[in-house]
Design a protein around this motif. Sequence first.
Motif, PDB file in Angstrom:
ATOM      1  N   UNK A   5      65.102  94.747  59.014  1.00 60.01           N
ATOM      2  CA  UNK A   5      64.515  93.598  58.341  1.00 60.01           C
ATOM      3  C   UNK A   5      63.896  92.626  59.348  1.00 60.01           C
ATOM      4  N   UNK A   6      64.515  92.551  60.541  1.00 64.46           N
ATOM      5  CA  UNK A   6      64.028  91.652  61.586  1.00 64.46           C
ATOM      6  C   UNK A   6      64.493  92.172  62.934  1.00 64.46           C
ATOM      7  N   UNK A 112      54.917  89.965  49.699  1.00 57.55           N
ATOM      8  CA  UNK A 112      54.261  88.833  50.361  1.00 57.55           C
ATOM      9  C   UNK A 112      54.819  87.528  49.803  1.00 57.55           C
ATOM     10  N   UNK A 113      54.589  86.423  50.510  1.00 59.72           N
ATOM     11  CA  UNK A 113      54.985  85.125  49.972  1.00 59.72           C
ATOM     12  C   UNK A 113      53.996  84.628  48.924  1.00 59.72           C
ATOM     13  N   UNK A 114      54.455  83.695  48.103  1.00 61.52           N
ATOM     14  CA  UNK A 114      53.558  83.070  47.125  1.00 61.52           C
ATOM     15  C   UNK A 114      52.685  82.009  47.777  1.00 61.52           C
ATOM     16  N   UNK A 123      63.554  81.887  51.546  1.00 58.16           N
ATOM     17  CA  UNK A 123      64.868  82.411  51.149  1.00 58.16           C
ATOM     18  C   UNK A 123      64.892  83.936  51.191  1.00 58.16           C
ATOM     19  N   UNK A 124      63.715  84.573  51.247  1.00 55.37           N
ATOM     20  CA  UNK A 124      63.583  86.039  51.270  1.00 55.37           C
ATOM     21  C   UNK A 124      64.340  86.681  50.101  1.00 55.37           C
ATOM     22  N   UNK A 125      64.160  86.103  48.926  1.00 57.22           N
ATOM     23  CA  UNK A 125      64.881  86.565  47.747  1.00 57.22           C
ATOM     24  C   UNK A 125      64.608  88.029  47.436  1.00 57.22           C
ATOM     25  N   UNK A 126      63.347  88.441  47.515  1.00 59.97           N
ATOM     26  CA  UNK A 126      63.001  89.815  47.141  1.00 59.97           C
ATOM     27  C   UNK A 126      63.661  90.815  48.086  1.00 59.97           C
ATOM     28  N   UNK A 127      63.460  90.623  49.397  1.00 59.94           N
ATOM     29  CA  UNK A 127      64.012  91.570  50.367  1.00 59.94           C
ATOM     30  C   UNK A 127      65.535  91.569  50.322  1.00 59.94           C
ATOM     31  N   UNK A 128      66.123  90.395  50.249  1.00 58.00           N
ATOM     32  CA  UNK A 128      67.584  90.304  50.229  1.00 58.00           C
ATOM     33  C   UNK A 128      68.188  90.926  48.968  1.00 58.00           C
ATOM     34  N   UNK A 143      57.655  91.178  54.677  1.00 58.70           N
ATOM     35  CA  UNK A 143      58.356  90.346  53.713  1.00 58.70           C
ATOM     36  C   UNK A 143      57.643  89.008  53.594  1.00 58.70           C
ATOM     37  N   UNK A 144      58.288  88.062  52.950  1.00 52.75           N
ATOM     38  CA  UNK A 144      57.682  86.738  52.778  1.00 52.75           C
ATOM     39  C   UNK A 144      57.532  85.998  54.094  1.00 52.75           C
ATOM     40  N   UNK A 145      58.369  86.329  55.089  1.00 49.18           N
ATOM     41  CA  UNK A 145      58.336  85.573  56.344  1.00 49.18           C
ATOM     42  C   UNK A 145      58.137  86.423  57.584  1.00 49.18           C
ATOM     43  N   UNK A 146      58.337  87.742  57.508  1.00 54.47           N
ATOM     44  CA  UNK A 146      58.335  88.573  58.712  1.00 54.47           C
ATOM     45  C   UNK A 146      57.643  89.915  58.476  1.00 54.47           C
ATOM     46  N   UNK A 147      57.188  90.510  59.590  1.00 53.82           N
ATOM     47  CA  UNK A 147      56.600  91.852  59.556  1.00 53.82           C
ATOM     48  C   UNK A 147      57.125  92.631  60.770  1.00 53.82           C
TER      49      UNK A 147
END
Length: 317
Positions: A5-6, A112-114, A123-128, A143-147
């Motif tokens: 994930x990171x 992706x993020x909104x 919060x990375x709700x989808x990935x988490x 993810x919403x914050x990282x690649x």
Amino acid sequence: MKNFISVNDVPDINALVAKALAYKKNPFADRTLGADKRIGLLFLNPSLRTRLSTQVAAKNLGMEAIVFNVDKEGWALEFEEGAIMSGNTVEHVKDAAPILGQYFDILCIRTFPSLKNREDDYSELVMNSFVQYAGVPIISLESATLHPLQSLTDILTIKETFAATHKPKIVLTWAPHVKPLPQCVANSFAQWVNAWGEADFVITHPEHYELSEQYTKGATINTNQNDALKDADFVYVKNWSTYNDYGKIYSNDPAWMLTEDKIKLTNNAKVMHCLPVRRNVELSDEILDSENSLVTKQAGNRVWAAQAVISEILSGL
């Protein structure tokens, strides 16, 4: 490695890079490692390099890869806990993810993020949610914050290219764009270079384009691009929208586009970009088509980064 994930999931960056480079020399060294195993690639947003490189990597390891475009082919998913599902969402991730975990040995997620609500995105709700409910290893395809797959590729490309004995100077520079873009690639690149710890790292951007300190801590921040570029060995070009006043474009100053004149300030720097790139907006033709450009090599290396990660996870199954 249980999930990817990171950078925090990677015990040894250099060892993972070495594994990726070994696969580049011998792609089919572990052609039976994933025999009789399936990898699912779920895309909530579109992809080109990430999708195809991951499919090729899985095939090289003997896995069957199945792609599912959730945004076009599946039901709209709900992620909020306790949601009253009387709106547009049809299926809750708590119901979908465990089933997918039965279908696949490894599950890859791209979202992706909104760019509307920073708290929700970060919060990375989808990935988490997939990590929590799928019951199988999860690989982030962004993810919403990282690649993280992109960032592993970037470190791999730098190590493969840089032969000098001194510590490389790496500059991450903001670039203009026609629309607000996520901070994912910039966040992730900063996180990985800082964790790697083998470069002098500078981030340059216009005022008000600061990234979250949780990713940039350890880097030098300079809002004067010309000053930041001095003696750089690598220049990573990427646009991102504002973090503090979230998801906005404050400036589209074309003077921030990297050109040959700016390369003259560097140590004949190699230029990187994750692609896709808007030519003559983010990067000039003269740079992209020059010998300084690493973008094609960088994109090609996506296969070997993905193959190293999948291999590490397969070895632990």
